[in-house]
Motif scaffolding. Structure first.
Motif, mmCIF file in Angstrom:
data_model
loop_
_atom_site.group_PDB
_atom_site.id
_atom_site.type_symbol
_atom_site.label_atom_id
_atom_site.label_comp_id
_atom_site.label_asym_id
_atom_site.label_seq_id
_atom_site.Cartn_x
_atom_site.Cartn_y
_atom_site.Cartn_z
ATOM 1 N N LYS A 266 10.791 37.551 55.846
ATOM 2 C CA LYS A 266 11.391 36.244 56.097
ATOM 3 C C LYS A 266 10.931 35.258 55.033
ATOM 4 C CE LYS A 266 12.428 36.346 61.032
ATOM 5 N NZ LYS A 266 12.261 35.655 62.330
ATOM 6 N N ARG B 164 11.463 31.346 54.632
ATOM 7 C CA ARG B 164 11.970 30.084 55.168
ATOM 8 C C ARG B 164 11.656 28.958 54.181
ATOM 9 N NH1 ARG B 164 9.676 32.220 60.149
ATOM 10 N NH2 ARG B 164 11.317 32.697 61.656
ATOM 11 N N ILE C 18 14.917 25.470 56.323
ATOM 12 C CA ILE C 18 14.450 24.735 57.480
ATOM 13 C C ILE C 18 14.953 23.302 57.361
ATOM 14 C CG2 ILE C 18 12.361 23.807 58.578
ATOM 15 C CD1 ILE C 18 10.987 26.412 57.982
ATOM 16 N N SER D 70 21.022 25.571 59.608
ATOM 17 C CA SER D 70 19.951 26.563 59.420
ATOM 18 C C SER D 70 20.505 27.983 59.467
ATOM 19 C CB SER D 70 18.853 26.386 60.477
ATOM 20 O OG SER D 70 18.175 25.166 60.291
#
Length: 305
Positions: free
Chosen positions: A97, A99, A166, A215
């Motif tokens: 991930k 972000r 984000i 998002s």
């Protein structure tokens, strides 16, 4: 199992989300450099081994800069949250991930150290990892961290990246990020389901604004390939490339995007803390096996030639 092995395995989180089943689409071909004639007839993995620096999948601009170094810069500046997930209690990474919290401008970079207020490219001492000595870096290293960190590969060469913005991120983003990183790693609207595409076309937002506002994540992976390119009157040359693919994440709940009450403007900004774990120190070359694609949208981004 020895204790050293157990400790290494615990560095990564177990797989907690099923993989997406949407089709990967080729969204960018990043041309690295021209392959010289004396290795043109060799297998692709041999060409990669003869061209790329050992253990790296990018051409470094300074020595001793590995993936772990670049990840540490993005974590220290609270630019990106990293999470690594493995399958079946093994060290093989299934997906990672990524972000995106913020992208520092040159002015914001200078604000980290009052002694370099007039030049982001002045070197400064910065501690970017716990229990490690300070390193001398500048804004160019920060830019390179964004450009290179996604070119990590684990031994299986089958892992993918889960990327998302984000809502805390500050827009607009620096020009270099838009023309370089987003052009290279951003998704194509071709991955959108029909209902999401309809909402996007009605939104009057750019693709990045649309992805940020809701998002929306996208799944990314890449592989080495070769491409013949004609340069004016100089003839045709064969390039080593990194072909970048993206696809829709099937588990994303897109109902709040497509319903009539969806918010018309980006949401308020807020601050989020940074989370991280470290990449493995050894990075190996991927298996150059092509992904099939029924719809291809090419965005060329030239590298060194």
């Amino acid at each position: 199992m020895n204790k050293g092995k157990s400790k290494a395995m615990n560095r990564f989180k177990p797989l907690s989300e099923p993989e997406t089943h949407s089709e990967y689409l080729l969204t960018n071909i990043y041309l690295l450099l021209i392959i010289e004639n004396h290795i043109l007839n060799k297998p692709l993995d041999t060409q990669v081994g003869l061209i790329m620096p050992p253990g790296l999948n990018y051409l470094p601009s300074r020595p001793h800069t590995n993936i772990k170094f670049y990840e540490s810069i993005l974590v220290h500046t609270k630019s990106v949250q990293f999470e690594h997930f493995t399958r079946d209690n093994s060290e093989e990474i299934s997906y990672l991930k990524f972000r995106i919290q913020k992208v520092l401008t040159p002015v914001e970079w200078c604000s980290l150290n009052s002694s370099i207020q007039h030049s982001p490219f002045m070197y400064q001492q910065m501690i970017i990892a716990k229990d490690k000595p300070a390193v001398t870096i500048n804004y160019k290293d920060y830019m390179d961290a964004w450009r290179n960190v996604l070119f990590y590969q684990d031994p299986s060469s089958k892992h993918s990246w889960y990327l998302t913005f984000i809502k805390s991120i500050k827009l607009p983003l620096p020009t270099w990020f838009m023309t370089d990183w987003w052009t290279k790693f951003g998704p194509s609207t071709d991955i959108f389901p029909a209902t999401v595409m309809q909402a996007y076309e009605k939104s009057n937002l750019s693709l990045l604004q649309f992805m940020h506002q809701y998002s929306i994540p996208w799944i990314l992976r890449w592989q080495y390939a070769t491409h013949d390119v004609t340069k004016n009157n100089l003839g045709s040359f064969t390039y080593l490339s990194q072909d970048i693919y993206s696809k829709w994440w099937d588990k994303f709940n897109c109902v709040f995007i497509t319903k009539p009450t969806a918010p018309p403007t980006p949401l308020k900004l807020s601050e989020f803390p940074s989370l991280s774990s470290s990449f493995k120190d050894v990075v190996t070359k991927p298996n150059p096996q092509k992904e099939s694609s029924s719809s291809i949208n090419l965005r060329y981004c030239s590298g060194y030639s």
